[in-house]
Design an enzyme around this catalytic site. Structure first.
Site, PDB file in Angstrom:
ATOM      1  CD  GLU A   1      -3.809   0.937  -3.081  1.00  0.00           C
ATOM      2  OE1 GLU A   1      -4.869   1.515  -2.881  1.00  0.00           O
ATOM      3  OE2 GLU A   1      -2.733   1.273  -2.571  1.00  0.00           O
TER       4      GLU A   1
ATOM      5  CG  ASP B   1      -1.409   3.482   5.570  1.00  0.00           C
ATOM      6  OD1 ASP B   1      -2.502   3.838   5.073  1.00  0.00           O
ATOM      7  OD2 ASP B   1      -0.544   4.275   5.968  1.00  0.00           O
TER       8      ASP B   1
ATOM      9  CB  CYS C   1     -14.855 -10.213   9.594  1.00  0.00           C
ATOM     10  SG  CYS C   1     -15.417  -8.502   9.509  1.00  0.00           S
TER      11      CYS C   1
ATOM     12  CB  CYS D   1     -12.868  -5.720   8.173  1.00  0.00           C
ATOM     13  SG  CYS D   1     -12.094  -6.615   9.540  1.00  0.00           S
TER      14      CYS D   1
ATOM     15  CB  CYS E   1     -13.748  -4.269  12.019  1.00  0.00           C
ATOM     16  SG  CYS E   1     -15.076  -5.209  11.227  1.00  0.00           S
TER      17      CYS E   1
ATOM     18  CB  CYS F   1     -14.730  -9.059  13.464  1.00  0.00           C
ATOM     19  SG  CYS F   1     -13.358  -8.151  12.749  1.00  0.00           S
TER      20      CYS F   1
ATOM     21  CG  ASP G   1      -1.785   1.195   1.335  1.00  0.00           C
ATOM     22  OD1 ASP G   1      -2.837   1.184   0.681  1.00  0.00           O
ATOM     23  OD2 ASP G   1      -1.421   2.153   2.056  1.00  0.00           O
TER      24      ASP G   1
END
Ligand code: ZN
Length: 382
Positions: free
Chosen positions: A275, A357, A331, A328, A347, A350, A189
């Site tokens: 990305e 990042d 999950c 997330c 999150c 969960c 990232d």
């Protein structure tokens, strides 16, 4: 495996060769400018021209009108035509993409430096010297750096900087086929504040000198605005700004090499997921930050792609619409909104709390796995 690589190294020319370098640089500049003026003229006359038609006309008249060009190697003229053609193609591409900076080709001025020239054809390399068409053997400052064994020299660009001459050689050579990487897939990232965060937890901070240079650049830009138009001092500041830009680019490139080395040669993962180019750009509304991030993205992608090839690592590009930041990594639930100011991903499903990042990098890495390939299969392209 046959690969292409560039090597840049300092030359040690004698005074006669320096003269020849100047002459060739002059030819390259002249031909480029001639071709540019000719294109503009033809375009305005409603009779656009192209590379080959231009070259034919130029060759027909050069002996009569520019006999001194015969003193320089033919390939230099040839390459100058190709450089202009590439500049035009890049311009048209940017127009098509609707970029703000179209970058119409500019005339080359002796005031902006001696410049450079490119040669192609009969180029030979030995341990301590390089043979150029028309110019002959030129000594290299560093012996044994340029490859000699079975390497094919496609072209060499000779350039001058602050009184020193450099050769940048495009080389085609064989390297042993790499063993395919077997490590865990890695997602990377890229950010603006932090250079890059990898899914294995490795973080690459922006180098300190970078911030220094960026502050200096801002100061110079203010100074430039204050200076009187057309004044010597304004010109001086302009040159300083150009040097500062070059330095920033160098520092960034170096740092990116560290990151691209880590996700390929060092950790040897089976796959690297990066990305798409525009993701970060869309997030940043600050103009300069966006431009810088775009450039870094492009350069990092380029480095990871060729290093991946060298070291047997698959490189995958995630679709630009894949929500790597909002998902997330624990999950798989998605957040409708994640502010740029939220540095932690929390999150609600969960309860996982994780660095923003790192979460994005983990999501990218998971795209390489079979499970997610099914759910996000359309998010992937190689
Ligand atoms: Zn969760």
């Amino acid at each position: 495996m046959r690969i292409m690589r560039a090597y840049k190294t300092a030359l040690n020319p004698n005074s006669q060769q320096r003269g020849a370098f100047m002459q060739h640089s002059g030819t390259a500049r002249f031909v480029y400018n001639w071709a540019l003026a000719d294109r503009i003229e033809r375009y305005e006359a409603g009779d656009p021209t192209n590379l080959y038609e231009q070259k034919r006309r130029f060759n027909a008249l050069k002996d009569e009108q520019f006999p001194w060009i015969r003193k320089t190697a033919y390939c230099t003229t040839e390459e100058a035509f190709h450089h202009l053609d590439t500049a035009y193609k890049n311009f048209f591409r940017r127009v098509k993409l609707g970029k703000a900076e179209k970058g119409f080709p500019r005339f080359k001025s002796r005031k902006r430096g001696i410049g450079s020239f490119t040669m192609r054809g009969r180029i030979h390399i030995e341990r301590g010297r390089i043979k150029l068409p028309r110019i002959g053997w030129v000594c290299l400052k560093e012996k044994g750096y340029l490859p000699t064994n079975g390497a094919k020299i496609l072209s060499v660009n000779i350039s001058e900087r602050a009184g020193r001459w450099f050769a940048s050689a495009q080389v085609e050579m064989d390297i042993p086929d790499p063993e395919p990487g077997t490590g865990e897939p890695i997602g990377i990232d890229l950010g603006i504040k932090t250079l890059a965060v990898c899914s294995d937890g490795t973080t690459f901070e922006n180098p300190k000198p970078l911030a220094q240079q960026e502050r200096k650049l801002k100061r110079l830009q203010r100074e430039f605005a204050r200076r009187q138009r057309g004044s010597k001092n304004r010109e001086k500041t302009k040159r300083k700004i150009a040097r500062c830009h070059a330095k920033i680019a160098d520092i960034r490139k170096h740092a990116l090499h560290n990151a691209s080395y880590h996700v390929t040669a060092k950790t040897k993962p089976s796959t690297v997921v990066v990305e798409d180019l525009n993701v970060k750009g869309m997030m940043a509304n600050h103009h300069l930050a966006k431009a810088v991030a775009d450039a870094s993205f492009g350069e990092l992608r380029r480095q990871i792609e060729y290093k991946g090839q060298w070291y047997g690592v698959d490189v995958v590009v995630a679709d630009r619409f894949y929500p790597s930041s909002k998902t997330c990594s624990g999950c798989g639930s998605k957040k409708p909104l994640l502010r740029l100011s939220e540095r932690q991903f929390v999150c609600e499903e969960c309860g996982m709390i994780i660095d923003r990042d790192l979460n994005a990098a983990l999501n990218l890495a998971s795209l390489a796995n079979g499970a997610n390939r099914e759910t996000h299969g359309d998010c992937l392209r190689s």
